[in-house]
Design an enzyme around this catalytic site. Structure first.
Site, mmCIF file in Angstrom:
data_model
loop_
_atom_site.group_PDB
_atom_site.id
_atom_site.type_symbol
_atom_site.label_atom_id
_atom_site.label_comp_id
_atom_site.label_asym_id
_atom_site.label_seq_id
_atom_site.Cartn_x
_atom_site.Cartn_y
_atom_site.Cartn_z
ATOM 1 N N ASP A 37 0.872 -1.195 0.000
ATOM 2 C CA ASP A 37 0.000 0.000 0.000
ATOM 3 C C ASP A 37 0.893 1.225 0.000
ATOM 4 O OD1 ASP A 37 -1.975 2.085 0.735
ATOM 5 O OD2 ASP A 37 -3.264 0.404 1.297
ATOM 6 N N VAL A 63 2.085 1.133 -6.435
ATOM 7 C CA VAL A 63 1.902 0.033 -7.404
ATOM 8 C C VAL A 63 2.186 0.464 -8.847
ATOM 9 C CG1 VAL A 63 0.263 -1.286 -5.994
ATOM 10 C CG2 VAL A 63 -0.606 0.434 -7.607
ATOM 11 N N SER A 144 -15.424 -2.836 -10.855
ATOM 12 C CA SER A 144 -16.517 -2.007 -10.339
ATOM 13 C C SER A 144 -17.721 -2.158 -11.252
ATOM 14 C CB SER A 144 -16.089 -0.535 -10.308
ATOM 15 O OG SER A 144 -17.221 0.284 -10.078
ATOM 16 N N TYR A 157 -12.047 7.186 -13.541
ATOM 17 C CA TYR A 157 -12.177 5.994 -12.689
ATOM 18 C C TYR A 157 -12.916 4.870 -13.419
ATOM 19 C CZ TYR A 157 -13.893 2.972 -8.976
ATOM 20 O OH TYR A 157 -14.207 1.874 -8.219
ATOM 21 N N LYS A 161 -11.642 1.097 -14.616
ATOM 22 C CA LYS A 161 -12.233 -0.170 -14.164
ATOM 23 C C LYS A 161 -12.722 -0.998 -15.355
ATOM 24 C CE LYS A 161 -11.468 0.107 -9.773
ATOM 25 N NZ LYS A 161 -10.615 -0.873 -9.073
ATOM 26 N N LEU A 189 -21.735 0.000 -5.147
ATOM 27 C CA LEU A 189 -21.324 0.957 -4.112
ATOM 28 C C LEU A 189 -21.431 0.302 -2.735
ATOM 29 C CD1 LEU A 189 -20.343 3.812 -3.502
ATOM 30 C CD2 LEU A 189 -22.725 4.478 -3.227
HETATM 31 N N1 LIG Z 1 -16.253 1.119 -1.933
HETATM 32 C C1 LIG Z 1 -16.956 0.995 -3.053
HETATM 33 O O1 LIG Z 1 -18.110 1.380 -3.161
HETATM 34 C C2 LIG Z 1 -16.307 0.345 -4.256
HETATM 35 C C3 LIG Z 1 -17.133 -0.025 -5.318
HETATM 36 C C4 LIG Z 1 -16.551 -0.626 -6.436
HETATM 37 C C5 LIG Z 1 -15.188 -0.851 -6.458
HETATM 38 N N2 LIG Z 1 -14.419 -0.471 -5.414
HETATM 39 C C6 LIG Z 1 -12.983 -0.720 -5.478
HETATM 40 O O2 LIG Z 1 -12.549 -1.346 -4.292
HETATM 41 C C7 LIG Z 1 -11.199 -0.975 -4.001
HETATM 42 C C8 LIG Z 1 -11.098 -0.408 -2.597
HETATM 43 O O3 LIG Z 1 -11.994 0.680 -2.453
HETATM 44 P P1 LIG Z 1 -12.182 1.490 -1.076
HETATM 45 O O4 LIG Z 1 -13.605 1.814 -0.968
HETATM 46 O O5 LIG Z 1 -11.523 0.763 0.031
HETATM 47 O O6 LIG Z 1 -11.439 2.889 -1.407
HETATM 48 P P2 LIG Z 1 -9.956 3.434 -1.286
HETATM 49 O O7 LIG Z 1 -9.904 4.606 -2.221
HETATM 50 O O8 LIG Z 1 -9.572 3.694 0.104
HETATM 51 O O9 LIG Z 1 -9.032 2.234 -1.779
HETATM 52 C C9 LIG Z 1 -7.783 2.454 -2.264
HETATM 53 C C10 LIG Z 1 -6.649 1.790 -1.499
HETATM 54 O O10 LIG Z 1 -5.532 1.781 -2.406
HETATM 55 C C11 LIG Z 1 -4.401 2.427 -1.794
HETATM 56 N N3 LIG Z 1 -3.629 3.094 -2.842
HETATM 57 C C12 LIG Z 1 -3.958 4.238 -3.512
HETATM 58 N N4 LIG Z 1 -2.990 4.550 -4.396
HETATM 59 C C13 LIG Z 1 -2.035 3.592 -4.289
HETATM 60 C C14 LIG Z 1 -0.787 3.359 -4.938
HETATM 61 N N5 LIG Z 1 -0.316 4.197 -5.888
HETATM 62 N N6 LIG Z 1 -0.074 2.270 -4.591
HETATM 63 C C15 LIG Z 1 -0.513 1.430 -3.621
HETATM 64 N N7 LIG Z 1 -1.675 1.602 -2.962
HETATM 65 C C16 LIG Z 1 -2.432 2.666 -3.302
HETATM 66 C C17 LIG Z 1 -5.007 3.387 -0.767
HETATM 67 O O11 LIG Z 1 -4.053 3.719 0.236
HETATM 68 C C18 LIG Z 1 -6.201 2.571 -0.252
HETATM 69 O O12 LIG Z 1 -5.780 1.686 0.775
HETATM 70 C C19 LIG Z 1 -10.799 0.003 -5.108
HETATM 71 O O13 LIG Z 1 -10.183 -0.715 -6.158
HETATM 72 C C20 LIG Z 1 -12.132 0.540 -5.576
HETATM 73 O O14 LIG Z 1 -12.070 1.031 -6.900
HETATM 74 C C21 LIG Z 1 -14.948 0.127 -4.311
#
Ligand SMILES: NC(=O)c1ccc[n+]([C@@H]2O[C@H](COP(=O)([O-])OP(=O)(O)OC[C@H]3O[C@@H](n4cnc5c(N)ncnc54)[C@H](O)[C@@H]3O)[C@@H](O)[C@H]2O)c1
Length: 252
Positions: A37, A63, A144, A157, A161, A189
């Site tokens: 992370d 990443v 997503s 975004y 995805k 969501l």
């Molecule tokens: N929560 C939702 O409603 C939802 C819905 C569909 C998809 N998603 C997907 O689920 C995943 C997690 O979502 P979330 O809600 O926990 O939000 P989030 O934005 O907190 O998740 C992102 C995570 O990635 C890390 N990150 C960001 N940039 C980075 C980098 N360059 N290198 C390494 N790590 C990095 C952040 O520190 C965080 O822990 C994401 O891929 C998001 O697109 C979430």
């Protein structure tokens, strides 16, 4: 003993929010956890090790940086052993501004693609060789539901995805002969900690709930059955697929 005992799982973005919940679900099943992370995940790793009696370590990795990803993968192999599960969860998501596409800065567009798409590619590139060597592995790309439906003011975004779906299909075809499964888990969501921290961007609305066959809010634990299924031998004949976990908002 859990179904994932003896397996090392790499979880990107695992320090916080949904990624952290994914780490917990894999650890409950006995997997050792390697977090990559951009934020410091040492507290998360220490808590996983303590609560679930697994080995857990965290690396601060961007990443999108290939040298850092290569170094991370090598160190995981040396310290925890070869990875058998990769969850590509890291993304620019909750912190992104909601903007009409014509106001979206081009350099931020590039950064979204670098983290969300190239980051998943780089992790697979450097982690999959450990799976190929052993003739088995599971890659789970977090997609997503928005990739199917579109969403206003989130074009970068959603485009990133949609790319994840293509990456999943290509890697599934290339890695199938090595016994490696590659699938997309596509949440709707979900009220993750990050979503709740950014309610101005992502407030779960009544309209979102009405779009679902199961008319309720989504919470992080809703994703865990699908995650463990895709990580475990139960999904050994499933690859290249998208599993939407969104209360029946899209039906694939
Ligand atoms: N929560 C939702 O409603 C939802 C819905 C569909 C998809 N998603 C997907 O689920 C995943 C997690 O979502 P979330 O809600 O926990 O939000 P989030 O934005 O907190 O998740 C992102 C995570 O990635 C890390 N990150 C960001 N940039 C980075 C980098 N360059 N290198 C390494 N790590 C990095 C952040 O520190 C965080 O822990 C994401 O891929 C998001 O697109 C979430």
């Amino acid at each position: 003993m859990g179904v994932l005992a003896g397996t090392v799982a790499v979880v990107t973005g695992g320090a916080h929010s949904l990624g952290r919940t994914f780490c917990e679900a894999l650890a409950v099943e006995g997997a050792d956890i390697a977090i990559a992370d951009i934020r410091d995940g040492r507290d998360t790793a220490a808590e996983l090790a303590r609560r679930f009696e697994v080995r857990a370590r965290s690396w601060q990795v961007d990443v999108s940086d290939e040298a850092a990803v290569a170094r991370f993968a090598a160190e995981v192999g040396q310290t925890l052993g070869p990875a058998g599960i990769l969850v590509n969860n890291a993304a620019l998501f909750a912190e992104l501004p909601s903007l009409p596409f014509h106001d979206f800065p081009a350099d931020l567009w590039d950064r979204v693609m670098a983290v969300n798409v190239k980051g998943a590619f780089l992790m697979a590139k450097h982690v999959a060789p450990m799976m190929i060597d052993r003739g088995r592995g599971k890659i789970i790309n977090i997609g997503s539901g928005t990739a199917y439906k579109g969403m206003i003011e989130m074009a970068a975004y959603v485009t990133s995805k949609a790319a994840i779906l293509g990456l999943t299909r290509c890697l599934a075809r290339e890695l199938g002969r090595h016994g490696v499964n590659v699938n997309t888990l596509a949440p709707g969501l979900i009220e993750s900690p990050s979503v709740l921290e950014h309610p101005h961007n992502l407030a779960p609305s009544e309209a979102v709930i009405r779009s679902r066959a199961l008319q309720r809010r989504g919470v992080p634990s809703d994703l865990l059955g699908a995650l463990v299924f895709l990580a475990s031998p139960a999904s050994d004949f499933v690859t290249g697929q998208t599993l939407a976990v969104d209360g029946g908002s899209i039906t694939l």
